[in-house]
Motif scaffolding. Structure first.
Motif, PDB file in Angstrom:
ATOM      1  N   ILE A  36       0.788  -1.134   0.078  1.00 60.52           N
ATOM      2  CA  ILE A  36      -0.338   0.041   0.270  1.00 60.52           C
ATOM      3  C   ILE A  36       0.799   1.206   0.681  1.00 60.52           C
ATOM      4  CG2 ILE A  36      -1.469   1.548   1.157  1.00 60.52           C
ATOM      5  CD1 ILE A  36      -2.738  -1.821   2.475  1.00 60.52           C
ATOM      6  N   SER A  37       0.362   2.188  -1.233  1.00 66.69           N
ATOM      7  CA  SER A  37       1.214   3.668  -1.091  1.00 66.69           C
ATOM      8  C   SER A  37       0.792   4.973  -0.760  1.00 66.69           C
ATOM      9  CB  SER A  37       1.646   3.550  -2.379  1.00 66.69           C
ATOM     10  OG  SER A  37       3.183   4.693  -2.300  1.00 66.69           O
ATOM     11  N   ASP A  38       0.804   4.866   0.511  1.00 64.69           N
ATOM     12  CA  ASP A  38       0.045   6.010   0.834  1.00 64.69           C
ATOM     13  C   ASP A  38       0.558   7.851   0.427  1.00 64.69           C
ATOM     14  OD1 ASP A  38      -1.586   8.515   2.094  1.00 64.69           O
ATOM     15  OD2 ASP A  38      -1.425   6.927   4.264  1.00 64.69           O
ATOM     16  N   ASP A  39      -0.263   8.168  -0.168  1.00 59.99           N
ATOM     17  CA  ASP A  39       0.075   9.710  -1.217  1.00 59.99           C
ATOM     18  C   ASP A  39      -0.298  10.995  -0.232  1.00 59.99           C
ATOM     19  OD1 ASP A  39       1.054  10.926  -2.660  1.00 59.99           O
ATOM     20  OD2 ASP A  39      -0.266  11.304  -4.195  1.00 59.99           O
ATOM     21  N   CYS A  40       0.448  10.494   1.703  1.00 61.85           N
ATOM     22  CA  CYS A  40       0.273  11.473   2.182  1.00 61.85           C
ATOM     23  C   CYS A  40      -1.443  12.121   2.170  1.00 61.85           C
ATOM     24  CB  CYS A  40       0.622  13.039   1.816  1.00 61.85           C
ATOM     25  SG  CYS A  40       2.549  12.553   1.624  1.00 61.85           S
ATOM     26  N   GLY A  69       0.585  12.622  -6.276  1.00 59.84           N
ATOM     27  CA  GLY A  69       0.080  12.473  -7.560  1.00 59.84           C
ATOM     28  C   GLY A  69      -0.119  10.882  -8.558  1.00 59.84           C
ATOM     29  N   ILE A  70      -1.723  10.150  -8.985  1.00 57.93           N
ATOM     30  CA  ILE A  70      -1.816   9.331  -8.550  1.00 57.93           C
ATOM     31  C   ILE A  70      -0.588   8.543 -10.163  1.00 57.93           C
ATOM     32  CG2 ILE A  70      -3.503   9.894 -10.337  1.00 57.93           C
ATOM     33  CD1 ILE A  70      -3.743   6.681  -8.036  1.00 57.93           C
ATOM     34  N   SER A  71      -0.223   9.153 -11.026  1.00 60.98           N
ATOM     35  CA  SER A  71       0.886   8.355 -11.557  1.00 60.98           C
ATOM     36  C   SER A  71       1.657   8.403 -10.898  1.00 60.98           C
ATOM     37  CB  SER A  71       0.978   9.885 -12.976  1.00 60.98           C
ATOM     38  OG  SER A  71      -0.547  10.149 -13.343  1.00 60.98           O
ATOM     39  N   LYS A  72       2.361   9.504 -10.282  1.00 56.33           N
ATOM     40  CA  LYS A  72       3.592   8.552  -9.915  1.00 56.33           C
ATOM     41  C   LYS A  72       3.220   8.334  -8.397  1.00 56.33           C
ATOM     42  CE  LYS A  72       5.974  13.586 -10.765  1.00 56.33           C
ATOM     43  NZ  LYS A  72       7.492  14.770 -10.262  1.00 56.33           N
ATOM     44  N   ASN A  73       2.752   7.568  -7.914  1.00 55.32           N
ATOM     45  CA  ASN A  73       2.096   6.803  -6.886  1.00 55.32           C
ATOM     46  C   ASN A  73       1.909   4.889  -7.492  1.00 55.32           C
ATOM     47  OD1 ASN A  73       2.002   5.756  -4.679  1.00 55.32           O
ATOM     48  ND2 ASN A  73      -0.089   6.410  -3.946  1.00 55.32           N
ATOM     49  N   MET A  74       1.456   5.416  -8.801  1.00 62.42           N
ATOM     50  CA  MET A  74       1.896   4.295  -9.342  1.00 62.42           C
ATOM     51  C   MET A  74       2.994   3.721  -9.869  1.00 62.42           C
ATOM     52  SD  MET A  74      -1.908   3.538  -9.501  1.00 62.42           S
ATOM     53  CE  MET A  74      -1.504   2.435 -11.574  1.00 62.42           C
ATOM     54  N   LYS A  75       3.514   5.147 -11.059  1.00 64.76           N
ATOM     55  CA  LYS A  75       4.684   4.706 -11.158  1.00 64.76           C
ATOM     56  C   LYS A  75       6.011   4.343  -9.873  1.00 64.76           C
ATOM     57  CE  LYS A  75       5.228   7.445 -15.617  1.00 64.76           C
ATOM     58  NZ  LYS A  75       5.312   8.588 -16.032  1.00 64.76           N
ATOM     59  N   PHE A  76       5.943   4.525  -9.029  1.00 61.45           N
ATOM     60  CA  PHE A  76       6.233   3.845  -7.836  1.00 61.45           C
ATOM     61  C   PHE A  76       6.154   2.279  -7.669  1.00 61.45           C
ATOM     62  CE2 PHE A  76       6.573   3.263  -3.224  1.00 61.45           C
ATOM     63  CZ  PHE A  76       7.296   3.634  -2.786  1.00 61.45           C
ATOM     64  N   LEU A  77       5.043   2.202  -6.717  1.00 65.22           N
ATOM     65  CA  LEU A  77       4.452   1.051  -6.845  1.00 65.22           C
ATOM     66  C   LEU A  77       5.368   0.183  -7.708  1.00 65.22           C
ATOM     67  CD1 LEU A  77       0.826   1.113  -5.751  1.00 65.22           C
ATOM     68  CD2 LEU A  77       2.397   0.423  -4.563  1.00 65.22           C
ATOM     69  N   LEU A  78       5.458   0.081  -9.382  1.00 67.67           N
ATOM     70  CA  LEU A  78       5.321  -0.501 -10.346  1.00 67.67           C
ATOM     71  C   LEU A  78       7.048  -0.781 -10.356  1.00 67.67           C
ATOM     72  CD1 LEU A  78       2.846   1.249 -13.843  1.00 67.67           C
ATOM     73  CD2 LEU A  78       3.043  -1.673 -12.047  1.00 67.67           C
ATOM     74  N   SER A  79       7.734   0.467  -9.228  1.00 67.70           N
ATOM     75  CA  SER A  79       9.039   0.366  -9.297  1.00 67.70           C
ATOM     76  C   SER A  79       9.746  -0.389  -8.591  1.00 67.70           C
ATOM     77  CB  SER A  79       9.737   1.757  -9.659  1.00 67.70           C
ATOM     78  OG  SER A  79       9.421   1.978  -8.025  1.00 67.70           O
ATOM     79  N   ILE A  80       8.793  -0.938  -7.357  1.00 68.61           N
ATOM     80  CA  ILE A  80       9.333  -1.832  -5.919  1.00 68.61           C
ATOM     81  C   ILE A  80       9.426  -3.226  -6.531  1.00 68.61           C
ATOM     82  CG2 ILE A  80       9.356  -0.127  -4.856  1.00 68.61           C
ATOM     83  CD1 ILE A  80       6.964  -0.766  -3.167  1.00 68.61           C
TER      84      ILE A  80
END
Length: 80
Positions: A36-40, A69-80
């Motif tokens: 779960i990546s919580d965007d603050c 933001g949602i796009s960077k949060n999704m990219k973050f999740l894909l990167s781990i």
């Protein structure tokens, strides 16, 4: 070795976050990790996420330092 990783981006989803987490946990397939990546979030959903992460070792909770933001949060999740 975990067979499946599920990424869940979160931002101020207090009305749905618990139901979403329970939906993943109640699947018949159990060999997964939920990240779960919580965007603050500011609505209290972080407390719900933390509680579930403490109850189930398959859940990893990450809180972003600032809203990305949602796009960077999704990219973050894909990167781990």
């Amino acid at each position: 070795m975990t067979l499946l990783t599920i990424g869940m981006p979160v931002f101020n989803d207090i009305d749905f976050i618990e139901e979403s987490i329970k939906s993943v946990l109640n699947q018949s397939f159990v060999d997964f990790e939920l990240i779960i990546s919580d965007d603050c979030s500011t609505d209290g959903c972080s407390e719900v996420c933390l509680r579930y992460a403490q109850l189930d070792s398959r859940i990893k909770y990450i809180r972003q330092e600032k809203n990305i933001g949602i796009s960077k949060n999704m990219k973050f999740l894909l990167s781990i």
